[in-house]
Scaffold this motif. Structure first.
Motif, PDB file in Angstrom:
ATOM      1  N   UNK A 115       0.826  -1.211   0.000  1.00  0.00           N
ATOM      2  CA  UNK A 115       0.000   0.000   0.000  1.00  0.00           C
ATOM      3  C   UNK A 115       0.857   1.257   0.000  1.00  0.00           C
ATOM      4  N   UNK A 116       1.883   1.276   0.830  1.00  0.00           N
ATOM      5  CA  UNK A 116       2.741   2.468   0.888  1.00  0.00           C
ATOM      6  C   UNK A 116       3.555   2.628  -0.396  1.00  0.00           C
ATOM      7  N   UNK A 117       3.993   1.499  -0.983  1.00  0.00           N
ATOM      8  CA  UNK A 117       4.789   1.604  -2.203  1.00  0.00           C
ATOM      9  C   UNK A 117       3.939   2.081  -3.377  1.00  0.00           C
ATOM     10  N   UNK A 118       2.666   1.724  -3.403  1.00  0.00           N
ATOM     11  CA  UNK A 118       1.789   2.249  -4.458  1.00  0.00           C
ATOM     12  C   UNK A 118       1.705   3.768  -4.388  1.00  0.00           C
ATOM     13  N   UNK A 119       1.587   4.301  -3.179  1.00  0.00           N
ATOM     14  CA  UNK A 119       1.558   5.767  -3.025  1.00  0.00           C
ATOM     15  C   UNK A 119       2.911   6.357  -3.393  1.00  0.00           C
ATOM     16  N   UNK A 120       3.991   5.675  -2.974  1.00  0.00           N
ATOM     17  CA  UNK A 120       5.337   6.128  -3.343  1.00  0.00           C
ATOM     18  C   UNK A 120       5.508   6.181  -4.857  1.00  0.00           C
ATOM     19  N   UNK A 121       5.003   5.154  -5.555  1.00  0.00           N
ATOM     20  CA  UNK A 121       5.162   5.097  -7.008  1.00  0.00           C
ATOM     21  C   UNK A 121       4.441   6.257  -7.680  1.00  0.00           C
ATOM     22  N   UNK A 122       3.241   6.581  -7.192  1.00  0.00           N
ATOM     23  CA  UNK A 122       2.484   7.687  -7.793  1.00  0.00           C
ATOM     24  C   UNK A 122       3.222   9.008  -7.616  1.00  0.00           C
ATOM     25  N   UNK A 123       3.753   9.239  -6.407  1.00  0.00           N
ATOM     26  CA  UNK A 123       4.463  10.494  -6.167  1.00  0.00           C
ATOM     27  C   UNK A 123       5.801  10.524  -6.903  1.00  0.00           C
ATOM     28  N   UNK A 124       6.444   9.362  -7.034  1.00  0.00           N
ATOM     29  CA  UNK A 124       7.697   9.300  -7.795  1.00  0.00           C
ATOM     30  C   UNK A 124       7.461   9.677  -9.254  1.00  0.00           C
ATOM     31  N   UNK A 125       6.369   9.191  -9.828  1.00  0.00           N
ATOM     32  CA  UNK A 125       6.037   9.541 -11.209  1.00  0.00           C
ATOM     33  C   UNK A 125       5.816  11.049 -11.330  1.00  0.00           C
ATOM     34  N   UNK A 126       5.109  11.628 -10.370  1.00  0.00           N
ATOM     35  CA  UNK A 126       4.889  13.077 -10.392  1.00  0.00           C
ATOM     36  C   UNK A 126       6.213  13.833 -10.277  1.00  0.00           C
ATOM     37  N   UNK A 127       7.145  13.283  -9.517  1.00  0.00           N
ATOM     38  CA  UNK A 127       8.461  13.912  -9.359  1.00  0.00           C
ATOM     39  C   UNK A 127       9.244  13.885 -10.665  1.00  0.00           C
TER      40      UNK A 127
ATOM     41  N   UNK B 111       7.872  14.624   0.509  1.00  0.00           N
ATOM     42  CA  UNK B 111       6.645  13.843   0.561  1.00  0.00           C
ATOM     43  C   UNK B 111       6.926  12.350   0.558  1.00  0.00           C
ATOM     44  N   UNK B 112       7.892  11.925  -0.253  1.00  0.00           N
ATOM     45  CA  UNK B 112       8.260  10.512  -0.295  1.00  0.00           C
ATOM     46  C   UNK B 112       8.806  10.052   1.059  1.00  0.00           C
ATOM     47  N   UNK B 113       9.632  10.903   1.689  1.00  0.00           N
ATOM     48  CA  UNK B 113      10.164  10.544   3.001  1.00  0.00           C
ATOM     49  C   UNK B 113       9.046  10.456   4.034  1.00  0.00           C
ATOM     50  N   UNK B 114       8.040  11.334   3.939  1.00  0.00           N
ATOM     51  CA  UNK B 114       6.918  11.287   4.880  1.00  0.00           C
ATOM     52  C   UNK B 114       6.131   9.987   4.735  1.00  0.00           C
ATOM     53  N   UNK B 115       5.955   9.526   3.500  1.00  0.00           N
ATOM     54  CA  UNK B 115       5.265   8.248   3.271  1.00  0.00           C
ATOM     55  C   UNK B 115       6.074   7.106   3.892  1.00  0.00           C
ATOM     56  N   UNK B 116       7.393   7.130   3.697  1.00  0.00           N
ATOM     57  CA  UNK B 116       8.242   6.074   4.247  1.00  0.00           C
ATOM     58  C   UNK B 116       8.226   6.095   5.776  1.00  0.00           C
ATOM     59  N   UNK B 117       8.227   7.282   6.360  1.00  0.00           N
ATOM     60  CA  UNK B 117       8.175   7.397   7.822  1.00  0.00           C
ATOM     61  C   UNK B 117       6.872   6.800   8.351  1.00  0.00           C
TER      62      UNK B 117
ATOM     63  N   UNK C 253       9.747  -4.557  -5.453  1.00  0.00           N
ATOM     64  CA  UNK C 253       9.063  -3.479  -4.731  1.00  0.00           C
ATOM     65  C   UNK C 253      10.020  -2.677  -3.851  1.00  0.00           C
ATOM     66  N   UNK C 254      10.698  -3.333  -2.918  1.00  0.00           N
ATOM     67  CA  UNK C 254      11.558  -2.595  -1.996  1.00  0.00           C
ATOM     68  C   UNK C 254      12.726  -1.935  -2.721  1.00  0.00           C
ATOM     69  N   UNK C 255      13.324  -2.643  -3.676  1.00  0.00           N
ATOM     70  CA  UNK C 255      14.441  -2.057  -4.406  1.00  0.00           C
ATOM     71  C   UNK C 255      14.042  -0.791  -5.132  1.00  0.00           C
ATOM     72  N   UNK C 256      12.877  -0.807  -5.749  1.00  0.00           N
ATOM     73  CA  UNK C 256      12.395   0.377  -6.459  1.00  0.00           C
ATOM     74  C   UNK C 256      12.020   1.490  -5.479  1.00  0.00           C
ATOM     75  N   UNK C 257      11.491   1.102  -4.304  1.00  0.00           N
ATOM     76  CA  UNK C 257      11.167   2.102  -3.286  1.00  0.00           C
ATOM     77  C   UNK C 257      12.438   2.764  -2.761  1.00  0.00           C
TER      78      UNK C 257
END
Length: 300
Positions: free
Chosen positions: A24-36, A51-57, A128-132
């Motif tokens: 779930x968190x990586x899906x949100x990370x992927x969306x924000x990464x694409x926007x970045x 924002x990505x760091x906040x999701x990871x936290x 997943x984790x490697x890409x995150x």
């Protein structure tokens, strides 16, 4: 209540919950990464990185909640009083187990900026984790053997160049840079092979620490000297979830940045010798601290 579940049920349940949270968190990370990626503006990149760091936290917070609910670990954590999330820290820690990383996250998440580690290049391919980790700007290091360097001398110093580029990114946003200075997990076999002068530690590798200080010394607030000890014995993640890791000691001491410790580690032999002496003294003190922590088996 959940910590009383039998291990055969608790272990797969915890791994399943962690996997669901991770996806779930990586899906949100992927969306924000694409926007970045799509908008090539530095200010936008920096905002997205925060924002990505906040999701990871938040992902780490969920993991910590599960460890608190499903395990019976006796956490013995000593922290400096004035840790802040808007400062840059260099973290130096001994390394004994895969439990070290969740232990650090349990002790420090939401108290300092999101921690980033130097990772082996091969880990970028972990599903997943490697890409995150890549999206979160973790630096991936490729180590070359002496034989490879002899054939291709142009590869010498490539790791240091990767470190330099990573540190340039970390200068723009609050960062906590984690360094397991021993370079590998402690085992008695490795200790004996190194002929380590320390009782509980491997020899520290000073080059990476020196390079980070050289690249970021002017924006680092301090060094967090971290010592992790397992008085009841070292275990892995399975042991942690199953309740076989009884006590975890995380002793964190804040140190000022060493004076006159910024220099050319590769090109200045005198500086290299001075910096190695500083690291060895730090490790000698850490070795004594581990001995003390192993002796503290009474109640908190």
């Amino acid at each position: 209540m959940f910590a009383q579940l039998p291990a055969w049920l608790r272990i797969p349940l915890v791994y399943l919950l962690i996997a669901l949270s991770t996806v779930l968190h990586i899906l949100v990370l992927a969306a924000l990464t694409l926007a970045k990626i799509v908008l090539p503006l530095q200010s936008w990149h920096d905002l997205c990185s925060k924002g990505l760091a906040a999701i990871a936290v938040n992902w780490l917070h969920v993991n910590n909640l599960m460890f608190g609910i499903f395990t019976r670990i006796d956490w013995r954590i000593r922290l400096p009083e004035d840790l802040r999330q808007d400062r840059n820290y260099l973290l130096l820690c001994n390394h004994q187990s895969w439990v070290d990383i969740p232990a650090l996250q349990y002790a420090l998440n939401r108290k300092i900026p999101f921690m980033r580690f130097f990772l082996k290049q091969q880990l970028v391919w972990v599903p997943l984790l490697g890409q995150a980790w890549w999206a979160l700007d973790f630096p991936f290091m490729r180590r070359y053997s002496p034989a490879v360097l002899a054939r291709r001398p142009e590869l010498k110093g490539r790791d240091m160049e990767i470190t330099r580029k990573a540190c340039e990114r970390f200068r723009r946003i609050p960062s906590a840079i984690m360094n397991f200075a021993e370079g590998t997990r402690f085992t008695q076999a490795k200790h004996d092979k190194q002929q380590s002068p320390y009782r509980h530690l491997l020899r520290p590798r000073a080059g990476g620490t020196a390079f980070v200080l050289n690249a970021m010394g002017d924006v680092l607030h301090s060094i967090l000297d971290i010592t992790i000890v397992y008085p009841d014995g070292v275990g892995g993640m399975h042991d942690m979830i199953a309740g076989r890791v009884g006590t975890v000691c995380v002793d964190i001491r804040e140190r000022p940045l060493p004076k006159d410790m910024v220099g050319d580690y590769q090109g200045d032999p005198a500086y290299r010798e001075r910096f190695q002496a500083w690291m060895n003294a730090l490790w000698t003190e850490k070795d004594h601290r581990i001995e003390q922590l192993l002796g503290e088996r009474g109640p908190r």
